[in-house]
Design an enzyme around this catalytic site. Structure first.
Site, mmCIF file in Angstrom:
data_model
loop_
_atom_site.group_PDB
_atom_site.id
_atom_site.type_symbol
_atom_site.label_atom_id
_atom_site.label_comp_id
_atom_site.label_asym_id
_atom_site.label_seq_id
_atom_site.Cartn_x
_atom_site.Cartn_y
_atom_site.Cartn_z
ATOM 1 N N HIS A 14 0.689 -1.297 -0.123
ATOM 2 C CA HIS A 14 0.032 -0.079 0.083
ATOM 3 C C HIS A 14 0.814 1.249 0.237
ATOM 4 C CE1 HIS A 14 -4.011 -1.928 0.696
ATOM 5 N NE2 HIS A 14 -3.097 -2.968 0.924
ATOM 6 N N ASP B 298 3.332 9.152 -0.728
ATOM 7 C CA ASP B 298 2.341 8.364 -0.457
ATOM 8 C C ASP B 298 1.944 7.405 -1.360
ATOM 9 O OD1 ASP B 298 0.194 7.769 1.445
ATOM 10 O OD2 ASP B 298 -0.505 9.794 1.538
HETATM 11 O O1 F6P Z 1 -0.231 3.109 3.874
HETATM 12 C C1 F6P Z 1 -0.182 1.979 4.719
HETATM 13 C C2 F6P Z 1 -0.958 1.741 5.770
HETATM 14 O O2 F6P Z 1 -1.376 0.583 6.001
HETATM 15 C C3 F6P Z 1 -2.225 2.481 5.534
HETATM 16 O O3 F6P Z 1 -3.350 1.756 5.389
HETATM 17 C C4 F6P Z 1 -2.627 3.493 6.588
HETATM 18 O O4 F6P Z 1 -2.380 4.896 6.454
HETATM 19 C C5 F6P Z 1 -1.426 2.944 7.586
HETATM 20 O O5 F6P Z 1 -0.263 2.334 6.745
HETATM 21 C C6 F6P Z 1 -1.740 2.155 8.790
HETATM 22 O O6 F6P Z 1 -0.886 2.595 9.716
HETATM 23 P P1 F6P Z 1 -1.162 1.920 11.172
HETATM 24 O O7 F6P Z 1 -1.853 0.582 11.137
HETATM 25 O O8 F6P Z 1 0.206 1.820 11.907
HETATM 26 O O9 F6P Z 1 -1.937 2.968 12.213
#
Ligand code: F6P
Length: 487
Positions: free
Chosen positions: A157, A364
């Site tokens: 992602h 991003d």
């Molecule tokens: O961008 C990757 C990601 O998995 C997104 O889904 C989200 O913005 C973030 O990272 C999740 O972060 P965390 O689970 O650490 O809050």
């Protein structure tokens, strides 16, 4: 195909549940509709017998959600440590922030191995596994070690950076070699995919041809699958949200003033400092815009135990306070700054209330807030999206006002342009963006990836196994790698 979807963070599907990121929100509707089982972390840890993972299982639409307690001894090293203090900064091209100890790396590998053992419980005759994100780069290799032969796909992602940046991660070779246990690796953009293939070819010395990498695991296809949203559903949410108490209160408080909105996890990749500086600059350059537009910045706290995040939180708070101190009036606050999360049911209404959406990350993967802001707009009077050219979404939403988040003056000018854009131009830009969103929905993303995973399996069945002994790894292909793009 009995699909098992795996991610660190999951969502229980409660509309008012605050969402901490795009991944959980994106996967929810497809698990609910497809009947897949979604396995992830419960957010709790557990001591004791790690050989028997504990999972709480509940129904989720036509599918199911299994939430695992992760091993207490390794959770910190895995989540705050290797995943978010080594991989995350590297993947967002912040090599200066990489912090990793050997213990963190071992914990990361332990949690990947733990997850692999836990997944055996959900394996059926025609299972396929779809692993999500940088928390589980080595999960495919762990599954193969447990003799899992079913198709395993992986989707990243986040961005995948240039070779020189990923090489700053300790054990990068070992990790990327482990990733080659996946049959299919999906990326958000062409650039991410090309960076990955270049690393496999140049740093691992593997044969790469037409997006396929040959390693000791056989063939791994790397391709591009830009993630989408359900624009129709989001538009419905936005219409419904107009009567939500938070949304009504916000509208009343504006007194005819215009609103710009930013919604982000409090993360250094999101460009919050530069964005606030751009608003500061705009009010300085155009004093007439004081009192006529304010910024609502929602910054959901995230990964607070990591030093870089703690520092950022203090820095943003200080800057907001300085800007409000300089430009504010007794009855006017230029920046409304909120450190909490909101569910999508409210966010959709907040987006629709704002005449400008500011999504200005320094880097991003995709950024689904940009897509959600567009989908939430009123078709007869849509707002304007100001979007960083370094968000994956900029590839598709190219009729947004694209900005360079490092150019503070340029952003200030662009936000001012957005605020005074005539209706005809706003509609033209918005309609073009909506056409893109309708063409590449989250359902389409799911279908494209799972179809490609099925194809990988058919290719595997049709071809004799390719065995490349480790001693022969340094093979090079003269051809350039053409990446495939799936929409
Ligand atoms: O961008 C990757 C990601 O998995 C997104 O889904 C989200 O913005 C973030 O990272 C999740 O972060 P965390 O689970 O650490 O809050």
């Amino acid at each position: 195909m009995n699909l098992v979807v795996v991610s660190n963070r999951v969502s229980r599907g409660k509309p008012n549940e605050p969402m901490t990121g795009g991944l959980a929100a994106a996967l929810l509707p497809i698990v609910e509709k497809s009947g897949a089982i979604w396995v992830g972390s419960s957010g709790r840890v557990r001591d004791g017998n790690l050989k028997e993972p504990f999972a709480e299982i509940e129904a989720l639409g036509a599918g199911a959600l299994a939430m695992l307690d992760l091993p207490a001894a390794h959770y910190g090293g895995y989540y705050e440590g290797f995943a978010n203090s080594a991989l995350w900064p590297a993947l967002h091209s912040r090599a200066d922030l990489i912090r990793a100890s050997q213990e963190d790396y071992l914990s990361y590998r332990e949690v990947n191995a733990f997850m692999a053992r836990a997944l055996l419980r959900f394996r059926k005759a025609d299972s396929a596994f779809w692993i999500q994100d940088y928390h589980f780069l080595a999960l495919g290799a762990e599954l193969r070690d447990l003799r899992v032969t079913e198709p395993i796909g992986f989707f990243l992602h986040t961005p995948w950076p240039a070779r020189s940046v990923i090489s700053g991660v300790p054990h990068h070779r070992e990790l990327v070699e482990a990733m080659l246990a996946y049959d299919l690796i999906g990326f958000q953009t062409e650039e991410d995919c090309e960076n990955f293939l270049a690393y496999a070819q140049s740093d691992l010395g593997l044969v790469v041809h037409d997006g396929v990498i040959i390693s000791r695991y056989g063939r791994t296809r790397a391709a591009v699958f830009p993630i989408g949203i359900d624009p129709q559903l989001f538009a419905q949410l936005a219409t419904k949200a107009s009567t939500h108490p938070d949304v009504s209160r916000l509208r009343r408080s504006l007194n005819g003033e215009k609103l710009a909105i930013g919604v982000d996890r409090l993360d250094y990749s999101k460009g919050l400092i530069n964005r606030i500086k751009a608003f500061d600059r705009m009010w300085t350059l155009h004093p007439s815009l004081a009192r006529t537009v304010s910024l609502l910045q929602i910054a959901t706290p995230s990964r607070g135990a990591i030093e870089a995040y703690g520092n950022l939180q203090s820095e943003v708070a200080r800057l907001v306070s300085d800007v409000n101190g300089v430009h504010g009036e007794v009855d006017w606050t230029p920046i409304r700054y909120l450190n909490k999360g909101y569910g999508q049911a409210v966010l959709a209404g907040l987006y629709r209330t704002a005449q400008v959406g500011v999504v200005t990350p320094l880097q991003d993967g995709m950024n689904l807030v940009a897509k959600e802001y567009v989908a939430a707009q009123n078709p007869v009077d849509p707002g304007v999206l100001v979007l960083s050219k370094f968000a994956g979404a900029a590839n598709e939403l190219d009729t947004a006002l694209l900005v360079n988040p490092h150019d503070i003056d340029g952003m200030a000018r662009t936000i001012a342009i957005a605020l005074s854009m005539p209706l005809t131009e706003r509609r033209m830009r918005w309609e073009a963006m909506m056409a893109k969103l309708r063409g590449h929905t989250i359902q389409q993303w799911f279908a494209d990836f799972t179809d490609a995973l099925r194809e990988c399996q058919l290719d595997k069945d049709a071809l004799a196994p390719v065995i490349v002994e480790p001693a022969r790894w340094p093979l090079r292909s003269a051809s350039n790698s053409n990446t495939a793009r799936y929409h």
